[in-house]
Design a protein around this motif. Structure first.
Motif, mmCIF file in Angstrom:
data_model
loop_
_atom_site.group_PDB
_atom_site.id
_atom_site.type_symbol
_atom_site.label_atom_id
_atom_site.label_comp_id
_atom_site.label_asym_id
_atom_site.label_seq_id
_atom_site.Cartn_x
_atom_site.Cartn_y
_atom_site.Cartn_z
ATOM 1 N N SER A 1 4.899 7.303 -2.195
ATOM 2 C CA SER A 1 5.997 7.538 -1.787
ATOM 3 C C SER A 1 6.468 7.444 -0.232
ATOM 4 C CB SER A 1 6.417 9.057 -1.945
ATOM 5 O OG SER A 1 5.815 10.017 -1.385
ATOM 6 N N VAL A 2 5.348 7.730 0.533
ATOM 7 C CA VAL A 2 5.316 7.481 1.943
ATOM 8 C C VAL A 2 5.664 5.869 2.202
ATOM 9 C CG1 VAL A 2 3.886 7.348 4.052
ATOM 10 C CG2 VAL A 2 3.972 9.385 2.511
ATOM 11 N N ALA A 3 4.975 5.177 1.677
ATOM 12 C CA ALA A 3 4.884 3.588 1.614
ATOM 13 C C ALA A 3 6.570 3.368 1.258
ATOM 14 C CB ALA A 3 4.014 2.804 0.862
ATOM 15 N N GLN A 4 7.293 3.802 0.240
ATOM 16 C CA GLN A 4 8.473 3.612 0.043
ATOM 17 C C GLN A 4 9.572 3.893 1.157
ATOM 18 O OE1 GLN A 4 9.314 5.144 -4.039
ATOM 19 N NE2 GLN A 4 9.554 3.175 -4.794
ATOM 20 N N LYS A 5 9.191 5.232 1.488
ATOM 21 C CA LYS A 5 9.879 5.936 2.544
ATOM 22 C C LYS A 5 10.312 5.018 3.783
ATOM 23 C CE LYS A 5 9.930 9.779 5.463
ATOM 24 N NZ LYS A 5 9.095 11.329 5.477
ATOM 25 N N HIS A 6 8.866 4.570 4.241
ATOM 26 C CA HIS A 6 8.985 3.984 5.436
ATOM 27 C C HIS A 6 8.829 2.275 5.226
ATOM 28 C CE1 HIS A 6 8.077 7.369 7.871
ATOM 29 N NE2 HIS A 6 7.402 7.921 7.134
ATOM 30 N N HIS A 7 9.178 1.744 4.153
ATOM 31 C CA HIS A 7 9.375 0.552 3.762
ATOM 32 C C HIS A 7 7.941 -0.257 4.289
ATOM 33 C CE1 HIS A 7 13.373 1.212 2.931
ATOM 34 N NE2 HIS A 7 13.594 1.980 4.200
ATOM 35 N N LEU A 8 6.827 0.313 3.635
ATOM 36 C CA LEU A 8 5.385 -0.571 4.195
ATOM 37 C C LEU A 8 4.744 -0.838 2.896
ATOM 38 C CD1 LEU A 8 4.469 2.359 6.505
ATOM 39 C CD2 LEU A 8 5.020 0.046 7.344
ATOM 40 N N THR A 9 4.136 -1.620 3.073
ATOM 41 C CA THR A 9 3.016 -2.043 2.078
ATOM 42 C C THR A 9 1.712 -1.330 2.240
ATOM 43 O OG1 THR A 9 3.793 -4.500 2.142
ATOM 44 C CG2 THR A 9 1.917 -3.983 0.939
ATOM 45 N N ILE A 10 1.402 -0.559 1.190
ATOM 46 C CA ILE A 10 0.293 0.313 1.523
ATOM 47 C C ILE A 10 -0.588 0.045 0.266
ATOM 48 C CG2 ILE A 10 -1.184 2.525 1.917
ATOM 49 C CD1 ILE A 10 1.699 3.844 3.162
ATOM 50 N N ALA A 11 -1.573 -0.879 0.209
ATOM 51 C CA ALA A 11 -2.462 -0.977 -0.937
ATOM 52 C C ALA A 11 -3.365 0.233 -1.146
ATOM 53 C CB ALA A 11 -3.357 -2.039 -0.757
ATOM 54 N N ASN A 12 -3.620 0.581 -2.224
ATOM 55 C CA ASN A 12 -4.881 1.957 -2.283
ATOM 56 C C ASN A 12 -5.807 1.511 -3.223
ATOM 57 O OD1 ASN A 12 -5.540 4.426 -2.001
ATOM 58 N ND2 ASN A 12 -3.507 5.268 -2.326
ATOM 59 N N PHE A 13 -6.821 1.948 -2.888
ATOM 60 C CA PHE A 13 -8.214 1.642 -3.566
ATOM 61 C C PHE A 13 -9.190 2.944 -3.005
ATOM 62 C CE2 PHE A 13 -11.041 -0.237 -0.658
ATOM 63 C CZ PHE A 13 -10.288 -0.608 0.189
ATOM 64 N N GLY A 14 -10.259 3.025 -3.894
ATOM 65 C CA GLY A 14 -11.403 3.881 -3.274
ATOM 66 C C GLY A 14 -12.218 4.408 -4.359
ATOM 67 N N HIS A 15 -12.898 5.270 -3.795
ATOM 68 C CA HIS A 15 -13.945 5.953 -4.596
ATOM 69 C C HIS A 15 -13.318 7.174 -5.280
ATOM 70 C CE1 HIS A 15 -16.427 3.598 -2.008
ATOM 71 N NE2 HIS A 15 -15.836 4.388 -0.864
ATOM 72 N N MET A 16 -12.696 7.210 -6.518
ATOM 73 C CA MET A 16 -11.857 8.256 -7.103
ATOM 74 C C MET A 16 -12.784 9.279 -7.524
ATOM 75 S SD MET A 16 -8.985 7.370 -9.609
ATOM 76 C CE MET A 16 -7.254 7.763 -9.206
ATOM 77 N N GLY A 17 -14.088 8.991 -7.933
ATOM 78 C CA GLY A 17 -14.933 9.983 -8.266
ATOM 79 C C GLY A 17 -15.282 10.853 -7.252
ATOM 80 N N ASP A 18 -15.145 10.623 -6.063
ATOM 81 C CA ASP A 18 -15.322 11.455 -4.861
ATOM 82 C C ASP A 18 -14.117 12.053 -4.331
ATOM 83 O OD1 ASP A 18 -18.143 10.548 -4.998
ATOM 84 O OD2 ASP A 18 -18.101 9.026 -3.596
ATOM 85 N N GLY A 19 -12.777 11.516 -4.781
ATOM 86 C CA GLY A 19 -11.744 11.879 -4.273
ATOM 87 C C GLY A 19 -11.594 11.275 -2.872
ATOM 88 N N ASN A 20 -12.121 10.347 -2.669
ATOM 89 C CA ASN A 20 -11.954 9.245 -1.420
ATOM 90 C C ASN A 20 -11.102 8.095 -1.517
ATOM 91 O OD1 ASN A 20 -14.731 7.839 0.680
ATOM 92 N ND2 ASN A 20 -12.620 8.162 1.105
ATOM 93 N N LEU A 21 -10.033 7.968 -0.929
ATOM 94 C CA LEU A 21 -9.117 7.082 -1.128
ATOM 95 C C LEU A 21 -9.171 6.262 0.304
ATOM 96 C CD1 LEU A 21 -6.111 8.988 -2.602
ATOM 97 C CD2 LEU A 21 -7.662 7.424 -3.951
ATOM 98 N N HIS A 22 -8.754 4.810 0.050
ATOM 99 C CA HIS A 22 -8.684 3.871 1.086
ATOM 100 C C HIS A 22 -7.297 3.324 1.110
ATOM 101 C CE1 HIS A 22 -12.770 4.365 2.327
ATOM 102 N NE2 HIS A 22 -13.121 3.988 1.380
ATOM 103 N N PRO A 23 -6.254 4.174 1.466
ATOM 104 C CA PRO A 23 -4.754 3.706 1.508
ATOM 105 C C PRO A 23 -5.080 2.547 2.730
ATOM 106 C CG PRO A 23 -4.867 5.880 2.351
ATOM 107 C CD PRO A 23 -6.167 5.650 1.881
ATOM 108 N N THR A 24 -4.680 1.332 2.488
ATOM 109 C CA THR A 24 -4.727 0.279 3.403
ATOM 110 C C THR A 24 -3.399 -0.310 3.969
ATOM 111 O OG1 THR A 24 -6.863 0.021 2.525
ATOM 112 C CG2 THR A 24 -5.852 -1.825 3.682
ATOM 113 N N PHE A 25 -2.893 -0.107 4.958
ATOM 114 C CA PHE A 25 -1.810 -0.548 5.557
ATOM 115 C C PHE A 25 -1.769 -2.028 5.947
ATOM 116 C CE2 PHE A 25 0.331 3.278 6.394
ATOM 117 C CZ PHE A 25 -0.773 4.400 6.214
ATOM 118 N N LEU A 26 -1.056 -2.956 5.315
ATOM 119 C CA LEU A 26 -1.059 -4.355 5.506
ATOM 120 C C LEU A 26 0.167 -4.650 6.403
ATOM 121 C CD1 LEU A 26 -1.672 -5.742 1.663
ATOM 122 C CD2 LEU A 26 -3.245 -4.999 3.725
#
Lengths: 455, 455
Positions: free
Chosen positions: A353-378
């Protein structure tokens, strides 16, 4: 400066020319750089100690550096300071199979540590994304995580001891080969993750484990991120702790497929990479149950690696995420928020929702089992207006993370990049504690000053 | 003092009468006692904070206490100080099955923590010998070990966060529910094992694990300690990490048999208690292999518990060791040296030779898989001459331990009992670090002063 340093080191251990210093002026973090006055390559702990004493005498700050793969600017030089680069201290000194320990100098590559363990049927579990080029000293300074963190924990869980040069140039040994030790404060635990602000780690004593007998890799894709998140929750609720539970969103899936051509379904909204390791019977059973759980949650594709080669290929989907994303836009800003597992799905949604609001491309990946996300701003650091929106979006993500009981950084550290957010996370009487500890150990603010916080 | 304390607490929360103070003047450590001026029983963190502020204003030292099961004098009062006893803060506040965490006040008993976990199919692994009566706050302050440490680690490995009242009376939260967090120094790791010298832990957030499906218990006896030690080495070398590998020497075997009547062969020179837990197939296989290894090392008896009842009975052999030994002579001094596993056999032999040399009875038992031995002096504190020999013997054992890379304490802590030895173990620049950290966090030396070291 060079003349004085040549009293301590051989000429070929010292760089002072402008163009030689440039590669040591940045690390893996976007938009941060600074110029040192010299970069030095000590080869012994005595040389490190003499450099610290020299720096103390001249009130010249020191920034310690390994391979420079850091993602929070922790090893960015201080202007007119010295960079102490430990890559030449790269010997594995001992693999002790009776005590299951390994002793190495700080500049040894993480991959080389695990290779040496593997040669004895053992494993060094922490596997940061950069493990092929990162140094073990950097891993310890940052308490690095990795893909196997869910089951095996992080670097801290494998450090039994370390040799460290303190800000006064004295050398101390913290820890030992005992699996239990409660004598005094756990100084090694204070130094792990202190990002070079308390001392220079020159040797590490690591704990190894028996290498797991078998491993199976399973890749599932979903029409919807909720289903992937629910799969993760259901696996944990079923009391399964796989070694890996990694997540990629659609943007990342598409970039990875374009980059690595491994046949990922690019219409999928979410991908989960699941790995189980251990005794063969357990691995077979865990994989079967994870498959069932993914099916129950409407996985649109499920692929079980038939052999090690295919397993490596599937894992590539995750390991190449950062490189694949970095090709899209000029600037790639990799974030590292971590939340309690129960907050994962809503956090992923919030980031969208933040990406949409600010018209940004945020890819997201990460260590889901750890709750650790790497939102990646392009993004593009030259586009001042877009960078402003990136910064607004980041602040919103950090505020959300802290509000749900998360942390601003799960494995990348604070460095320079997250100093401002650290005060928000340490909003009570704990923040002054950080500063008073730094002051008590490094009263001259000599080692990596200005990182984590100001004193 | 009572008048002033009654402004902060209800009268029934305060003890000041001489005879009421006596039970709070000692802990589980032989030959140490001291009288406080008052013992108080706060029921909320606000009450703890107000007590610390009061103590700070009056420069009155505070010693925090749980059940008083400590074995190094860590909770012995300071003369004319206040004892803050946390046993009334005994609520389990949350078991979060989605995040596998448990939140409890500091005064909850360790056994109650594991019982609450078990009710949800989970386990809290650290199981100190005193777990039926020890408090979780005391466990955290001492980083307690236990019988399952070999596989599961110690208290530190299960503490995700804590609420702590600092020496200025401010309250801070250290840590969170995230399984990964590298924001700032790991303050919680500094506080774990700090023995009440840096702050008063009032709440703890603990990590739980899925409860193992199965467990098998195996008891082997040997004609010779070498064979037992070799069995332990061979098990580790075979890449088996059982949850328990406990050792009893002949003196301990005889005392335990006399006390608990479980049919132990009293002619045996050494006993090993081995436990495997996990998925049934793995447990069956591990137990079979451990049985083979024990046979190969000439075990004279081997007993596999047929059911849970018999398993509990066999484990009693180890769990009752301290109580059984305590019946023999008036004074029982339980030591806690820990060495790298490879040094175990020679350390056991050395302790035997020291006992002979000084004409002392030293029973020996401990967590052999962890290298953690509990040489136990059976003596009489009124026999001044014998106590002198005990002290000489102890010093020799500590010096030996440090020389082979061991630690003076694996799980009991430093407290008052091992202050002198701590300087020998921290013989380099690390010792002043301990003191400067204490000074920076507790500049008035208000919390548990004189424990660990003097400042």
């Amino acid at each position: 400066m060079r003349d004085q340093l040549e009293k301590l080191l051989r000429p070929e251990q010292i760089l002072t020319e402008r163009e030689d210093l440039i590669p040591y002026g940045f690390d893996g973090t976007a938009m941060l750089k600074e110029k040192a006055i010299a970069v030095v390559f000590p080869e012994t702990v005595q040389e490190v100690a003499s450099l610290v004493k020299f720096a103390k005498a001249h009130k010249t700050p020191i920034v310690t550096r390994g391979s420079g793969t850091g993602l929070s600017g922790g090893s960015i030089p201080v202007a007119n300071g010295i960079v102490v680069c430990l890559v030449r201290m790269d010997r594995i000194l001992e693999v002790d199979t009776r005590n299951l320990t390994l002793m190495a100098e700080a500049g040894v590559l993480t991959q080389a540590i695990d290779d040496a363990a593997a040669a004895e049927g053992l494993i060094y579990p922490p596997d940061p994304g950069s493990m092929k080029i990162s140094t073990i000293g950097g891993n310890v300074a940052n308490n690095s995580g990795g893909l196997r963190g869910l089951k095996y924990g992080v670097t801290r869980n494998y450090v039994m001891g370390m040799e460290v040069v303190l800000p006064d140039g004295e050398t101390a040994w913290l820890g030992n080969k005992c699996v239990k030790d409660v004598a005094g404060y756990s100084l090694k635990d204070l130094f792990i993750g202190s990002e070079g602000t308390l001392g220079i780690v020159t040797k590490v004593l690591l704990r190894l484990l028996p290498r797991p007998q078998a491993r199976k890799t399973l890749l599932a894709t979903f029409n919807d991120i909720e289903q992937a998140a629910q799969t993760v929750s259901d696996i944990i609720a079923a009391k399964i702790i796989p070694c890996t539970l990694e997540f990629l969103d659609q943007t990342t899936i598409r970039c990875v497929e374009d980059f690595a051509k491994i046949g990922l379904p690019i219409e999928a909204k979410a991908l989960l990479l699941m790995e189980s390791d251990g005794p063969l019977s357990v691995v077979t059973e865990e994989t079967r149950r994870m498959q069932e759980i993914a099916e129950k949650n409407h996985a649109i594709s499920l692929r079980l690696a038939a052999n090690n080669e295919e397993a490596v290929q599937l894992a590539t989907a995750r390991r190449s995420a950062f490189s694949a994303l970095a090709r899209i836009r000029p600037t790639t800003i990799l974030e590292d928020v971590t939340v309690p597992r129960s907050e994962l799905a809503s956090t992923v949604r919030f980031i969208e929702s933040v990406a949409q609001k600010h018209h940004l491309t945020i890819a997201n990946f990460g260590h889901m089992g750890d709750g650790n996300l790497h939102p990646t701003f392009l993004t593009n650091e030259r586009d001042v207006e877009e960078v402003e929106r990136v910064e607004l979006a980041m602040v919103e993500i950090f505020e959300y993370t802290i509000a749900v009981g998360g942390t601003i950084t799960g494995e990348h550290g604070v460095g320079l990049a997250k100093k401002a957010q650290l005060t928000a996370q340490f909003a009570d009487a704990s923040y002054p504690l950080l500063q008073s500890i730094k002051r008590s150990i490094d009263p001259d603010n000599l080692l990596n000053p200005g990182k984590l916080f100001d004193v």
